[in-house]
Enzyme design. Structure first.
Site, short mmCIF file in Angstrom:
data_model
loop_
_atom_site.label_atom_id
_atom_site.label_comp_id
_atom_site.label_asym_id
_atom_site.label_seq_id
_atom_site.Cartn_x
_atom_site.Cartn_y
_atom_site.Cartn_z
N ASP A 51 0.89 -1.16 0.00
CA ASP A 51 0.00 0.00 0.00
C ASP A 51 0.93 1.22 0.00
O ASP A 51 1.68 1.42 0.97
CB ASP A 51 -0.87 -0.03 1.26
CG ASP A 51 -1.81 1.16 1.35
OD1 ASP A 51 -1.55 2.18 0.71
OD2 ASP A 51 -2.81 1.05 2.08
N ASN A 78 1.93 6.19 -10.54
CA ASN A 78 0.68 6.05 -11.30
C ASN A 78 -0.52 5.71 -10.42
O ASN A 78 -1.65 6.04 -10.75
CB ASN A 78 0.90 4.94 -12.35
CG ASN A 78 -0.38 4.43 -12.96
OD1 ASN A 78 -0.98 5.09 -13.81
ND2 ASN A 78 -0.84 3.26 -12.53
N TYR A 144 -10.05 15.05 -6.03
CA TYR A 144 -9.18 14.42 -7.03
C TYR A 144 -8.46 15.49 -7.86
O TYR A 144 -7.25 15.42 -8.07
CB TYR A 144 -10.04 13.52 -7.93
CG TYR A 144 -9.32 12.89 -9.10
CD1 TYR A 144 -8.50 11.77 -8.91
CD2 TYR A 144 -9.46 13.38 -10.40
CE1 TYR A 144 -7.85 11.16 -9.98
CE2 TYR A 144 -8.82 12.78 -11.47
CZ TYR A 144 -8.02 11.67 -11.26
OH TYR A 144 -7.38 11.08 -12.32
N ALA A 146 -7.86 18.59 -7.08
CA ALA A 146 -6.89 19.31 -6.25
C ALA A 146 -5.62 18.47 -6.08
O ALA A 146 -4.50 19.00 -6.12
CB ALA A 146 -7.50 19.64 -4.89
N ALA A 147 -5.80 17.17 -5.89
CA ALA A 147 -4.63 16.29 -5.73
C ALA A 147 -3.78 16.30 -7.00
O ALA A 147 -2.55 16.41 -6.94
CB ALA A 147 -5.08 14.88 -5.40
N LYS A 148 -4.45 16.22 -8.15
CA LYS A 148 -3.68 16.19 -9.41
C LYS A 148 -3.04 17.55 -9.71
O LYS A 148 -1.93 17.61 -10.24
CB LYS A 148 -4.58 15.75 -10.57
CG LYS A 148 -5.05 14.29 -10.49
CD LYS A 148 -3.89 13.30 -10.53
CE LYS A 148 -4.38 11.85 -10.70
NZ LYS A 148 -3.31 10.86 -10.66
N1 LIG Z 1 -8.60 6.17 -16.71
C1 LIG Z 1 -8.73 7.47 -16.93
O1 LIG Z 1 -9.66 7.91 -17.62
C2 LIG Z 1 -7.73 8.43 -16.36
C3 LIG Z 1 -7.80 9.77 -16.77
C4 LIG Z 1 -6.89 10.67 -16.27
C5 LIG Z 1 -5.93 10.26 -15.38
N2 LIG Z 1 -5.87 8.95 -15.00
C6 LIG Z 1 -4.82 8.57 -14.05
O2 LIG Z 1 -4.10 7.48 -14.56
C7 LIG Z 1 -3.64 6.67 -13.47
C8 LIG Z 1 -4.05 5.23 -13.67
O3 LIG Z 1 -5.45 5.19 -13.79
P1 LIG Z 1 -6.23 3.89 -14.26
O4 LIG Z 1 -7.41 4.36 -15.02
O5 LIG Z 1 -5.30 2.90 -14.88
O6 LIG Z 1 -6.79 3.42 -12.84
P2 LIG Z 1 -6.84 2.03 -12.09
O7 LIG Z 1 -6.89 0.89 -13.05
O8 LIG Z 1 -7.90 2.15 -11.06
O9 LIG Z 1 -5.40 2.00 -11.42
C9 LIG Z 1 -5.11 2.47 -10.17
C10 LIG Z 1 -4.09 1.52 -9.59
O10 LIG Z 1 -3.59 2.09 -8.40
C11 LIG Z 1 -3.47 1.06 -7.44
N3 LIG Z 1 -3.60 1.66 -6.13
C12 LIG Z 1 -4.62 2.42 -5.66
N4 LIG Z 1 -4.41 2.75 -4.38
C13 LIG Z 1 -3.22 2.19 -4.04
C14 LIG Z 1 -2.46 2.16 -2.86
N5 LIG Z 1 -2.87 2.79 -1.74
N6 LIG Z 1 -1.28 1.49 -2.85
C15 LIG Z 1 -0.84 0.85 -3.97
N7 LIG Z 1 -1.52 0.86 -5.13
C16 LIG Z 1 -2.70 1.50 -5.15
C17 LIG Z 1 -4.62 0.10 -7.75
O11 LIG Z 1 -4.31 -1.22 -7.32
P3 LIG Z 1 -4.84 -1.84 -5.92
O12 LIG Z 1 -6.25 -1.39 -5.77
O13 LIG Z 1 -4.66 -3.31 -6.10
O14 LIG Z 1 -3.93 -1.29 -4.87
C18 LIG Z 1 -4.67 0.15 -9.26
O15 LIG Z 1 -3.85 -0.85 -9.84
C19 LIG Z 1 -4.18 7.31 -12.20
O16 LIG Z 1 -3.19 8.16 -11.65
C20 LIG Z 1 -5.35 8.13 -12.70
O17 LIG Z 1 -5.65 9.22 -11.85
C21 LIG Z 1 -6.76 8.02 -15.46
#
Ligand SMILES: NC(=O)c1ccc[n+]([C@@H]2O[C@H](COP(=O)([O-])OP(=O)(O)OC[C@H]3O[C@@H](n4cnc5c(N)ncnc54)[C@H](OP(=O)(O)O)[C@@H]3O)[C@@H](O)[C@H]2O)c1
Length: 243
Positions: A51, A78, A144, A146-148
């Site tokens: 985590d 990521n 979200y 604000a964090a980004k």
């Molecule tokens: N998809 C979109 O449309 C989009 C758009 C803009 C930006 N983004 C950004 O792109 C990135 C990836 O997004 P995604 O769509 O691929 O999302 P996702 O599939 O939900 O990926 C998030 C990953 O983060 C891991 N995670 C979450 N909390 C964690 C923790 N406390 N410790 C360790 N791992 C953790 C999750 O795994 P576990 O739950 O197993 O820990 C998961 O594998 C993110 O930063 C997101 O904000 C996505």
């Protein structure tokens, strides 16, 4: 390479992208099963269950990468989480969890990686969101965003701070990417599909991104040939933020 959140979505596609270029990758997340699915995709991928918000997590995963690969060239921050709520309904624990994951953890994982990255002249890639580069407001999604926005400022500030140590800091800011993230933040399948279809009409290229299309930019920005770019936040959004 270390990729937090490398068991799903953009993180997994990025792990595979690096692995296919011959790099060795440690994918990090809390769920062993999804990490193992990433590992099964390529022999250059290894996993580490952690985590990222836990104290000392950064040290443990950097140590694991050094033990496994002997060096660290790239850290991809990521992992992120989202939860939607208007100000009136904000839940303190949910807000603290979100900021811990999306903003605080990238700082302390990066801090733990500094010495190893200095040795290789390495790169930190922070995964932001294209929406954070606009001046728009985002109903029910302020925490979200604000964090980004904070992460973007980390990218710029660390780029200046770390340049003398030979470490680059860059960011990819994805637009809407079909990773199934909608269901993970509480939408039903139908709601998520409806959202993807509706937003596609506003995107100049006419569709949402695949995780691989975002991953290509993460792996490419981290290449040694990118040595003169630091502090940049690159939108990969099919033109959405221009409309
Ligand atoms: N998809 C979109 O449309 C989009 C758009 C803009 C930006 N983004 C950004 O792109 C990135 C990836 O997004 P995604 O769509 O691929 O999302 P996702 O599939 O939900 O990926 C998030 C990953 O983060 C891991 N995670 C979450 N909390 C964690 C923790 N406390 N410790 C360790 N791992 C953790 C999750 O795994 P576990 O739950 O197993 O820990 C998961 O594998 C993110 O930063 C997101 O904000 C996505």
């Amino acid at each position: 390479m270390i990729i937090t959140g490398g068991g799903t979505g953009i993180g997994r596609a990025t792990a595979l992208g690096f692995a296919e270029r011959g790099d060795r990758v440690l994918v990090v997340g809390r769920t062993a099963a999804t990490l193992e699915e990433s590992v099964a995709r390529h022999e250059n991928i290894r996993s580490f269950v952690a985590d990222v918000t836990a104290p000392g997590a950064g040290e443990r995963l950097v140590e694991a990468a050094l033990r496994t690969f002997g060096r660290l060239d790239v850290l991809v921050n990521n992992a992120a989480t989202g939860s939607f709520a208007p100000l009136a309904k904000l839940d303190r624990a949910a807000v603290e969890r979100q900021l811990a994951t999306d903003l605080v953890a990238p700082a302390f994982v990066a801090q733990a990686a500094l010495d190893a990255l200095e040795e290789t002249g390495g790169t930190i890639v922070n995964v932001s969101t294209a929406a954070s580069l606009t001046t728009q407001g985002f109903r029910d999604n302020a925490v979200y965003m604000a964090a980004k926005a904070g992460l973007n400022q980390f990218t710029r500030s660390w780029a200046v701070e770390l340049a003398p140590r030979g470490i680059r800091v860059v960011s990819v800011a994805p637009g809407v990417t079909d990773t199934g993230i909608g269901q993970r933040v509480g939408m039903s399948d139908d709601q998520y599909q409806g959202f993807l279809e509706q937003i596609s009409q506003r995107i100049p290229v006419g569709r949402v991104a695949t995780p691989e299309e975002v991953a290509w930019w993460i792996t490419t920005l981290a290449e040694p040939g990118g040595s003169y770019m630091t502090g940049a936040i690159v939108p990969v959004d099919g033109g959405l933020t221009l409309t």
